[in-house]
Design a protein around this motif. Structure first.
Motif, PDB file in Angstrom:
ATOM      1  N   LEU A  41      22.224 -52.614  18.152  1.00 52.54           N
ATOM      2  CA  LEU A  41      23.061 -53.534  18.918  1.00 52.54           C
ATOM      3  C   LEU A  41      22.440 -54.920  19.030  1.00 52.54           C
ATOM      4  CD1 LEU A  41      24.138 -51.125  21.789  1.00 52.54           C
ATOM      5  CD2 LEU A  41      25.482 -51.837  19.800  1.00 52.54           C
ATOM      6  N   LEU A  42      21.109 -54.973  19.147  1.00 56.41           N
ATOM      7  CA  LEU A  42      20.485 -56.234  19.529  1.00 56.41           C
ATOM      8  C   LEU A  42      19.805 -56.989  18.404  1.00 56.41           C
ATOM      9  CD1 LEU A  42      18.762 -55.453  22.939  1.00 56.41           C
ATOM     10  CD2 LEU A  42      21.049 -56.313  22.494  1.00 56.41           C
ATOM     11  N   SER A  43      19.606 -56.332  17.258  1.00 53.74           N
ATOM     12  CA  SER A  43      18.680 -56.921  16.288  1.00 53.74           C
ATOM     13  C   SER A  43      18.988 -58.373  15.966  1.00 53.74           C
ATOM     14  CB  SER A  43      18.627 -56.084  15.020  1.00 53.74           C
ATOM     15  OG  SER A  43      19.928 -55.873  14.552  1.00 53.74           O
ATOM     16  N   SER A  44      20.282 -58.722  15.853  1.00 54.65           N
ATOM     17  CA  SER A  44      20.539 -60.122  15.505  1.00 54.65           C
ATOM     18  C   SER A  44      20.415 -61.030  16.731  1.00 54.65           C
ATOM     19  CB  SER A  44      21.916 -60.264  14.860  1.00 54.65           C
ATOM     20  OG  SER A  44      22.816 -59.331  15.389  1.00 54.65           O
ATOM     21  N   TRP A  45      20.710 -60.465  17.914  1.00 50.02           N
ATOM     22  CA  TRP A  45      20.683 -61.297  19.119  1.00 50.02           C
ATOM     23  C   TRP A  45      19.252 -61.549  19.613  1.00 50.02           C
ATOM     24  CZ3 TRP A  45      19.043 -60.101  24.148  1.00 50.02           C
ATOM     25  CH2 TRP A  45      19.396 -61.042  25.114  1.00 50.02           C
ATOM     26  N   VAL A  46      18.407 -60.511  19.472  1.00 50.22           N
ATOM     27  CA  VAL A  46      17.086 -60.575  20.090  1.00 50.22           C
ATOM     28  C   VAL A  46      16.220 -61.659  19.483  1.00 50.22           C
ATOM     29  CG1 VAL A  46      15.763 -59.006  18.619  1.00 50.22           C
ATOM     30  CG2 VAL A  46      15.290 -59.101  21.055  1.00 50.22           C
ATOM     31  N   ALA A  47      16.466 -61.958  18.219  1.00 54.99           N
ATOM     32  CA  ALA A  47      15.684 -62.998  17.561  1.00 54.99           C
ATOM     33  C   ALA A  47      15.751 -64.290  18.363  1.00 54.99           C
ATOM     34  CB  ALA A  47      16.205 -63.221  16.149  1.00 54.99           C
ATOM     35  N   ASN A  48      16.980 -64.612  18.825  1.00 59.50           N
ATOM     36  CA  ASN A  48      17.149 -65.860  19.576  1.00 59.50           C
ATOM     37  C   ASN A  48      16.388 -65.852  20.896  1.00 59.50           C
ATOM     38  OD1 ASN A  48      18.803 -67.082  17.692  1.00 59.50           O
ATOM     39  ND2 ASN A  48      20.597 -65.972  18.463  1.00 59.50           N
ATOM     40  N   PHE A  49      16.453 -64.699  21.595  1.00 59.40           N
ATOM     41  CA  PHE A  49      15.778 -64.648  22.895  1.00 59.40           C
ATOM     42  C   PHE A  49      14.273 -64.743  22.736  1.00 59.40           C
ATOM     43  CE2 PHE A  49      13.551 -62.127  26.127  1.00 59.40           C
ATOM     44  CZ  PHE A  49      13.895 -62.875  27.244  1.00 59.40           C
ATOM     45  N   ALA A  50      13.735 -63.905  21.846  1.00 58.02           N
ATOM     46  CA  ALA A  50      12.281 -63.823  21.734  1.00 58.02           C
ATOM     47  C   ALA A  50      11.685 -65.065  21.094  1.00 58.02           C
ATOM     48  CB  ALA A  50      11.882 -62.576  20.957  1.00 58.02           C
ATOM     49  N   LEU A  51      12.528 -65.885  20.486  1.00 55.99           N
ATOM     50  CA  LEU A  51      12.010 -67.142  19.960  1.00 55.99           C
ATOM     51  C   LEU A  51      11.493 -68.032  21.089  1.00 55.99           C
ATOM     52  CD1 LEU A  51      14.397 -68.206  17.060  1.00 55.99           C
ATOM     53  CD2 LEU A  51      11.965 -67.687  16.950  1.00 55.99           C
ATOM     54  N   ARG A  52      11.999 -67.781  22.314  1.00 55.16           N
ATOM     55  CA  ARG A  52      11.529 -68.569  23.464  1.00 55.16           C
ATOM     56  C   ARG A  52      10.131 -68.172  23.890  1.00 55.16           C
ATOM     57  NH1 ARG A  52      16.141 -67.184  27.481  1.00 55.16           N
ATOM     58  NH2 ARG A  52      14.675 -68.006  29.001  1.00 55.16           N
ATOM     59  N   PHE A  53       9.646 -67.010  23.408  1.00 56.54           N
ATOM     60  CA  PHE A  53       8.318 -66.542  23.788  1.00 56.54           C
ATOM     61  C   PHE A  53       7.242 -67.361  23.098  1.00 56.54           C
ATOM     62  CE2 PHE A  53       8.038 -62.108  25.710  1.00 56.54           C
ATOM     63  CZ  PHE A  53       9.142 -62.344  26.502  1.00 56.54           C
ATOM     64  N   GLY A  54       6.474 -68.078  23.915  1.00 53.32           N
ATOM     65  CA  GLY A  54       5.291 -68.740  23.385  1.00 53.32           C
ATOM     66  C   GLY A  54       4.079 -67.926  23.769  1.00 53.32           C
ATOM     67  N   SER A  55       2.890 -68.455  23.490  1.00 53.79           N
ATOM     68  CA  SER A  55       1.701 -67.675  23.820  1.00 53.79           C
ATOM     69  C   SER A  55       1.540 -67.432  25.326  1.00 53.79           C
ATOM     70  CB  SER A  55       0.449 -68.307  23.215  1.00 53.79           C
ATOM     71  OG  SER A  55       0.537 -69.693  23.179  1.00 53.79           O
ATOM     72  N   PRO A  56       1.935 -68.377  26.221  1.00 49.89           N
ATOM     73  CA  PRO A  56       1.799 -68.054  27.654  1.00 49.89           C
ATOM     74  C   PRO A  56       2.611 -66.827  28.042  1.00 49.89           C
ATOM     75  CG  PRO A  56       2.302 -70.378  27.365  1.00 49.89           C
ATOM     76  CD  PRO A  56       2.443 -69.742  26.029  1.00 49.89           C
ATOM     77  N   GLU A  57       3.835 -66.706  27.461  1.00 51.42           N
ATOM     78  CA  GLU A  57       4.674 -65.553  27.789  1.00 51.42           C
ATOM     79  C   GLU A  57       4.034 -64.267  27.278  1.00 51.42           C
ATOM     80  OE1 GLU A  57       5.873 -68.385  26.779  1.00 51.42           O
ATOM     81  OE2 GLU A  57       7.429 -68.961  28.221  1.00 51.42           O
ATOM     82  N   TYR A  58       3.468 -64.337  26.061  1.00 51.72           N
ATOM     83  CA  TYR A  58       2.801 -63.149  25.536  1.00 51.72           C
ATOM     84  C   TYR A  58       1.649 -62.748  26.450  1.00 51.72           C
ATOM     85  CZ  TYR A  58       5.306 -63.094  21.127  1.00 51.72           C
ATOM     86  OH  TYR A  58       6.278 -62.981  20.190  1.00 51.72           O
ATOM     87  N   PHE A  59       0.870 -63.734  26.865  1.00 53.93           N
ATOM     88  CA  PHE A  59      -0.253 -63.409  27.734  1.00 53.93           C
ATOM     89  C   PHE A  59       0.247 -62.792  29.037  1.00 53.93           C
ATOM     90  CE2 PHE A  59      -3.353 -64.326  31.050  1.00 53.93           C
ATOM     91  CZ  PHE A  59      -4.461 -63.713  30.489  1.00 53.93           C
TER      92      PHE A  59
END
Lengths: 509, 168
Positions: A130-148
């Motif tokens: 369901l999400l594979s095409s949508w999730v790319a857009n959301f997770a693109l907002r993740f920078g290193s601070p979010e990962y940390f």
């Protein structure tokens, strides 16, 4: 519903006779690899990878992913029967799975584990669909601070929800991080914490740590406790399996909660190991029978298994959609994709839809095959359980030693594993939690990279972790979790003092 | 020789504190400060080392606190055993052969180390008859040889004796 049509095309690709045979083969190999501690999924997949170079990419990825499913299921089998997790992600399954098996309900424990794992995996694949095409857009907002922040949350939850002393948990986590920093620094290229030992310059693999802490450490503990592998009658009765299946709907709350945790941790790079522990900890907190966790409680098996497998399958989502693997095994597979001449990332969906959707369809089929095959091989492992420990112990020791060697073909690694074995034994007996240790070793590099990259972009200011609402929320949750034991203790102390004061006042002077 | 749980708690916390200090020392060799391009490689490990020391000290304090509290109440807590002499011997009898096997394998290769270890363990720990122990050792070596050399194609360390017989 564009995805649905593509999924149907995918099934047409995945369900050919040849590909189904490949799935069966992959799952069987995966089971062997998952059952042997030290020959884990990442390891097994990397061993198999060179054999796939001549295959076409779709068959190759189906073989590797099927092996991955098999390894995930195989890891749960040994967790329950031997209390030896075949995979770091199935450590949490030992907590309740093994006690239940010891009480003579091995088949029930295994059925619970496999069905909830199957459900978890299917939920995960559904999410990918369901999400594979949508999730790319959301997770693109993740920078290193979010990962940390994601890593921070995972480790804070360990300290906050630990059953034992928060300081011991802290020491355990930090020792894991320290192990992860040994060897070449990924950013500067300098050797760190090697103390002049050439053997340490390549770092310490988390597999060595796992083999030591859980394999050898657990063996020593078993010897110490004088527990012998008793002839648990794990006869595979169909009636027991069906009765357990009928029991499953009762745990729907746990299943839904665990699947959600799993999907979240799988998509964000928390990975299946973090997911299974977090799900177990939350299960203990929120279940009505939480205080029975650790003594063979069904929900204590369902919670980590569901989360483990939904995270395991969701970990492939960011790999496919972004080119950022969500787990160690996904990282190995991504290396494979590039060798086969495919470029993982958003473009893959438009350039090779047959590959992407064939793979996703094969995940549904592969997991169903895995559930059936793993149940079919249970008698084999139950048979091994009947042998006395003086015979089985040395054999497991051999597997651990060879497993430690095959990680990188270094004899030195065997010594390291033996040292970690002693550490594991002492820590386990003194209630130091071992799971966060391993998790810190696995995630150490990534967490450090995320931290250092955030520091680089902010010029050394910690404010970067509170700048955007997304990262600030995650950090706030993390701190709240971290302070949980102290808040609890503070309240406890205040109440305790109140009681003591009352008692003193009540006493005749 | 009995070791009490308290003694073991203290010893473990001291060892972890020492490891933490060692990590701090090791990190200082890489530089723990800042440059224009961000933190030096030792910055992160140094923080980790400090946290290990802090956690160990806190654990020590906690253990001390608990045993002080337990003392007037009959010293029950401080005398809980960690392991007794018998247990220690059993443990050593299991662990030392593995260490010896590793040392022998360094020199003669894993297959010979494995064979000697399995023979020893089956003969003396499990109480097999000599020929059964021998048979078990041969089976284990054969199975491992097939699995690793043939199926997974991961060569294990052979050592001089097997190489003399032309097995690489």
């Amino acid at each position: 519903m564009g995805n649905f049509g593509q999924l149907m095309d995918g099934f047409a690709i995945a369900l050919t006779t040849q590909h189904v045979m490949i799935m069966v083969l992959g799952v069987l190999l995966g089971l062997v690899v998952g059952v042997l501690p030290g020959l884990g999924a990442p390891n097994g997949v990397s061993l198999l990878l060179p054999l796939t170079f001549t295959m076409d990419p779709i068959s190759a990825i189906i073989l590797l992913t099927s092996m991955y499913w098999g390894a995930l299921f195989g890891g749960s089998t040994t967790s329950i029967l031997f209390n030896i997790p075949g995979e770091p992600s199935s450590v949490a399954t030992t907590f309740d799975g093994h006690p239940m098996a010891k009480q003579g309900e091995a088949v029930r424990a295994l059925t619970l584990a496999f069905t909830s794992a199957g459900i978890g995996a299917l939920v995960g694949v559904l999410v990918i669909t369901l999400l594979s095409s949508w999730v790319a857009n959301f997770a693109l907002r993740f920078g290193s601070p979010e990962y940390f922040a994601v890593y921070f949350m995972a480790f804070a939850s360990f300290i906050g929800m630990a059953g034992s002393s928060p300081f011991k948990t802290l020491v355990s986590i930090m020792l894991g991080f320290a192990v992860a920093t040994v060897g070449m620094d990924t950013i500067s290229g300098e050797g760190r914490l090697t103390f002049g030992l050439g053997e340490l310059s390549n770092g310490i693999s988390f597999l060595i740590v796992v083999i030591g802490l859980f394999g050898i450490g657990e063996l020593l503990l078993t010897i110490d406790e004088g527990y012998k592998f008793e002839g648990v009658k794990a006869k595979l009765k169909l009636s027991t399996i069906f009765r357990t299946l009928a029991e499953m709907p009762r745990y729907w709350v746990t299943i839904v909660r665990s699947a959600l945790i799993g999907c979240w941790m799988g998509i964000t790079p928390g990975g299946p190991t973090a997911a299974s522990f977090m799900s177990y900890a939350l299960g203990r907190r929120f279940s009505r029978r939480g205080k029975y966790f650790g003594k063979g409680e069904p929900e204590g098996i369902v919670a980590p298994e569901t989360a483990d497998h939904s995270a395991g399958s969701c970990a492939l989502l960011p790999m496919l959609a972004l080119g950022v693997p969500g787990s160690a095994t996904a990282a190995v597979m991504m290396g494979g994709l590039m060798i086969w001449g495919l470029n993982p990332g958003p473009m893959l969906f438009s350039t090779r839809p047959d590959f992407v959707w064939g793979l996703i369809a094969s995940m549904y089929a592969g997991n169903l095959i895995a559930v059936v095959l793993v149940l079919a091989t249970v008698p084999l492992f139950a048979f091994i359980l009947r042998a006395p420990f003086t015979v089985v112990g040395p054999l497991i020791a051999i597997i651990c030693v060879i497993g430690a060697y095959t990680v990188a073909n270094h004899m030195f690694d065997i010594w390291l594993a033996l040292i970690f074995g002693i550490v594991g034994y002492a820590f386990k007996k003194l209630d130091y939690p071992l799971a966060p240790f391993v998790l810190a070793v696995v995630l150490g590099d990534k967490a450090e990279d995320a931290f250092r990259q955030s520091m680089l972009s902010s010029g050394g200011s910690l404010n970067i972790f509170f700048e955007t609402p997304l990262v600030a929320t995650m950090m706030a949750i993390g701190f709240l979790l971290l302070l949980l034991p102290f808040i609890g203790r503070l309240f406890g102390a205040l109440l305790g003092k109140g009681n003591a004061a009352e008692a003193r006042d009540g006493r005749p002077a | 020789m009995n070791i009490s749980r308290n003694a073991m708690e203290v010893a473990t916390a001291l060892v972890t504190a020492l490891v933490g200090a060692l990590i701090c020392y090791g990190a200082m060799e890489n530089g723990i400060g800042w440059t224009e391009s961000g933190p030096k490689p030792g910055y992160f490990p140094f923080g980790i080392g400090c946290l290990i020391v802090a956690g160990s000290v806190a654990t020590l304090v906690q253990v001390g606190w608990k045993s002080m509290a337990a003392r007037p109440a009959g010293e029950a807590d401080s005398l809980v055993p960690f392991i007794d002499g018998q247990g220690l011997r059993t443990l050593a009898a299991f662990f030392l052969p593995i260490a010896v096997m590793t040392a022998i394998s360094f020199w003669l290769g894993l297959y010979i180390g494995m064979a000697l270890y399995i023979f020893y363990a089956m003969r003396f720990a499990a109480g097999f008859r000599i020929h059964n122990a021998l048979l078990t050792a041969i089976i284990v070596v054969a199975v491992n040889f097939v699995v690793f050399e043939k199926l997974f194609m991961v060569p294990l360390l052979k050592g001089p004796i097997l190489e003399y017989f032309g097995i690489y």
